[in-house]
Design a protein around this motif. Structure first.
Motif, PDB file in Angstrom:
ATOM      1  N   MET C 186     -10.191   5.458   0.594  1.00 53.56           N
ATOM      2  CA  MET C 186      -8.856   5.657   1.140  1.00 53.56           C
ATOM      3  C   MET C 186      -8.474   7.140   1.199  1.00 53.56           C
ATOM      4  O   MET C 186      -7.435   7.490   1.759  1.00 53.56           O
ATOM      5  CB  MET C 186      -7.838   4.882   0.311  1.00 53.56           C
ATOM      6  N   THR C 188      -8.880  11.087   2.379  1.00 53.66           N
ATOM      7  CA  THR C 188      -9.362  11.825   3.558  1.00 53.66           C
ATOM      8  C   THR C 188     -10.638  12.590   3.176  1.00 53.66           C
ATOM      9  O   THR C 188     -10.940  12.744   1.989  1.00 53.66           O
ATOM     10  CB  THR C 188      -8.296  12.829   4.039  1.00 53.66           C
ATOM     11  N   ASN C 191     -11.636  16.092   0.536  1.00 55.63           N
ATOM     12  CA  ASN C 191     -11.209  16.077  -0.866  1.00 55.63           C
ATOM     13  C   ASN C 191     -12.371  16.464  -1.766  1.00 55.63           C
ATOM     14  O   ASN C 191     -13.441  15.911  -1.635  1.00 55.63           O
ATOM     15  CB  ASN C 191     -10.740  14.674  -1.236  1.00 55.63           C
TER      16      ASN C 191
ATOM     17  N   PHE D  79      -0.508  14.842  -6.829  1.00 58.76           N
ATOM     18  CA  PHE D  79      -0.978  13.510  -6.459  1.00 58.76           C
ATOM     19  C   PHE D  79      -2.242  13.127  -7.222  1.00 58.76           C
ATOM     20  O   PHE D  79      -2.379  12.015  -7.723  1.00 58.76           O
ATOM     21  CB  PHE D  79      -1.245  13.435  -4.958  1.00 58.76           C
ATOM     22  N   GLU D  80      -3.127  14.060  -7.312  1.00 58.44           N
ATOM     23  CA  GLU D  80      -4.404  13.812  -7.980  1.00 58.44           C
ATOM     24  C   GLU D  80      -4.177  13.333  -9.426  1.00 58.44           C
ATOM     25  O   GLU D  80      -4.806  12.381  -9.889  1.00 58.44           O
ATOM     26  CB  GLU D  80      -5.237  15.100  -7.988  1.00 58.44           C
ATOM     27  N   GLY D 142      -1.663  14.976   2.290  1.00 56.14           N
ATOM     28  CA  GLY D 142      -2.861  14.910   3.115  1.00 56.14           C
ATOM     29  C   GLY D 142      -4.071  14.378   2.379  1.00 56.14           C
ATOM     30  O   GLY D 142      -5.207  14.534   2.838  1.00 56.14           O
ATOM     31  N   LYS D 143      -3.831  13.735   1.276  1.00 55.80           N
ATOM     32  CA  LYS D 143      -4.952  13.212   0.501  1.00 55.80           C
ATOM     33  C   LYS D 143      -5.353  11.806   0.969  1.00 55.80           C
ATOM     34  O   LYS D 143      -6.518  11.465   0.994  1.00 55.80           O
ATOM     35  CB  LYS D 143      -4.579  13.154  -0.991  1.00 55.80           C
ATOM     36  N   LEU D 144      -4.353  11.017   1.287  1.00 57.58           N
ATOM     37  CA  LEU D 144      -4.645   9.645   1.709  1.00 57.58           C
ATOM     38  C   LEU D 144      -4.644   9.535   3.221  1.00 57.58           C
ATOM     39  O   LEU D 144      -3.844  10.179   3.908  1.00 57.58           O
ATOM     40  CB  LEU D 144      -3.590   8.689   1.134  1.00 57.58           C
ATOM     41  N   LYS D 145      -5.531   8.701   3.720  1.00 60.76           N
ATOM     42  CA  LYS D 145      -5.616   8.489   5.166  1.00 60.76           C
ATOM     43  C   LYS D 145      -4.291   7.944   5.676  1.00 60.76           C
ATOM     44  O   LYS D 145      -3.813   6.903   5.193  1.00 60.76           O
ATOM     45  CB  LYS D 145      -6.743   7.516   5.476  1.00 60.76           C
TER      46      LYS D 145
END
Lengths: 191, 191, 191, 191
Positions: C186, C188, C191, D79-80, D142-145
């Motif tokens: 999930m 992008t 990362n 987020f991480e 911008g981490k998750l699709k």
DNA sequence: AATGAATGAGCGTTCATTCAT
DNA sequence: TATGAATGAACGCTCATTCAT
């Protein structure tokens, strides 16, 4: 094709009647009934979904039988004859009121029950109307005192038969005296 | 110094009476009673070994009170006065029969109970005898029909008060009509 | 000539499946099943000694059918094709896991049951091995990450289809996104 | 002033949890629970009016504990870090979903229950919002699709923890692999 | 004296299972 | 083969009663 039943509907209704009269609605249990019929409690559920249903069903059975006889009161044109017939009938169905009273305790939850309850109410109404008709006739014929409320007259007739015969007076004498009180009271004429 | 009791016997018997009349024997529970008295259920066991005992004890308390009043019937020499006094008394203690009836449901198991049951029966007997005395006087004075069994007369009077006033007839009119039926029956004179 | 059976195994297993999925193991009753098949409860006992046996038998029938389809995975040489086939298959047999899960609730008491339980375990093993074979191929072709445990991969694929589509996303979009997550996660790329 | 309790609320909730997870809502019985706590069935009714109430109460206890921890996710800005925290949390509360799912089976009849149900729904909403917030942050960073539905992302993560570790892979390795699948999928990069 | 904790019997009800036809 | 009748175990629940503090 299947095993024979261990008890008939009549057996069941008879047992129900006695238990109901002796223990009242709350005191009536499937355990008691099953014991009486010598079956398991669960067996009863084959025939009646639950306690209320059983009692309602019984009530209707009992009322039906009673109403069949009560309706015959109209076979008599004369008030006097109706009166005699009615007293005999009440005497032999002495406990019908207690049963009706007990019937009032049955809670009504779902729709099926409501239906049966309505039918039962219908029977009550029938009974009441039969009796009111009878009282009306008596008043019209000038036999019954006109100023006494109908409901009291009806109530008295119904209630009378619940007087317990503690001293074991012979039946015919008891009924005879009862009739006399109802008709002319317990006081002598010269009062 | 011992703590003071949180409820009096009168409180308790009054609560018992109301609960018994409203819920019947089976519907009467220690839980209900305790809630009413704002004590714990278990506290009640300090005073009454069990449910039956409590009810019996209450019955006797109630009967005692009633008997005190009933005995006053002998203050009146005249039968007519006794009759009026009796009817008034019964009317204002209407529920004594219901209570007696409920009392019949109490199962009698052990010896202690049997004893109390006997005492209660004694009170019933007292009541009965008071009434039989009254009936005897009536007959002697030529007021009551001599050929009607005493027990029927007594029973009939007692039973009268259980006729439900369904149509909500005003109290005085109801009592008046009742008296009339008891004295002279429901039929007109010319029968 | 013996009477003809009133229901086929297919009927029975279909009904069983629906009831099991809708009511769970505990909610599944012979009464419900009999009603559905329009036979008496007792008739079912001619074919299945007891409830557990019936469910076990059903489980095997269901697994058998599923395995037939699963084995077809070997018709595809290419891992990518196998992957697509597998996902489609899982999607259309989504409930196989629920059933397996339900199967775990069945208590195993006697020997007959133990036997069947073993056979069922065998089928599970078959299924597992088919999938492990598939995973092995994927790893050999360099498509699947080699360091991730086989059982986790298999588990993930199976489990994915149980994610409830609460927001009612259209089917094709849902499956498409699901595939993407399974393949590439999930996150992008950067990362 | 009164006897000491034979079990604590924690005991009870722990036992409830295990029984609920092993037997489901229908399979969970007061008998089982009582046996586990070595008390009589009826003793449980001192504390919970009925089965639903007990389960609801337990649900809230469990959710409360979980939410306290889930809310801590906002302590992390990155987020991480949130992601890592979330996975650890879910891992140690693996069965919270099964419990929620079971909670959905609880019938809601009366008003008291409705109230508790609402409170529980509130907790669910809180949980959902916490997670949606988390997903939102991931997408914003911008981490998750971005094109994958939020509910799928949340559902997928939650569901992951239900994959059974049949082969007994060591915990840390298992979690590590899980994270990797969630982030980057099970396929190698060059696909 | 009074309490809360705990128990056990019994109730209404359901259901898997067995029996006799 | 299929059925309706019957049973017994268990469940959810209530309540009188006992126990320990």
């Amino acid at each position: 094709m299947a095993r024979e039943r261990k008890f008939s509907d009549e057996d069941l209704f008879l047992a129900t009647k006695e238990l109901l009269l002796n223990h009242g609605y709350e005191g009536f249990t499937f355990g008691l009934l099953a014991e009486r019929l010598k079956v398991s409690r669960s067996a009863l559920y084959k025939y009646f979904g639950n306690k209320e249903e059983l009692i309602m069903e019984f009530m209707m059975y009992e009322m039906d039988q009673f109403m069949d006889k009560l309706r015959k009161i109209d076979d008599y044109d004369d008030f006097e004859d109706q009166f005699n017939y009615l007293l005999e009938l009440m005497m032999s169905h002495r406990n019908i009121h207690q049963l009706i009273e007990i019937g009032r305790h049955v809670p009504v939850n779902n729709k099926k029950m409501e239906e049966k309850n309505k039918k039962l109410d219908g029977l009550h109404l029938n009974m009441y109307q039969s009796l009111v008709g009878f009282v009306g006739l008596g008043k019209k014929e000038g036999k019954l005192k006109p100023h006494i409320p109908d409901t009291l007259i009806v109530g008295y007739i119904l209630q009378s038969f619940l007087v317990p015969n503690l001293a074991q007076i012979p039946h015919s004498e008891w009924v005879q005296s009862m009739k006399e009180i109802i008709r002319d009271g317990m006081f002598t004429d010269d009062n």
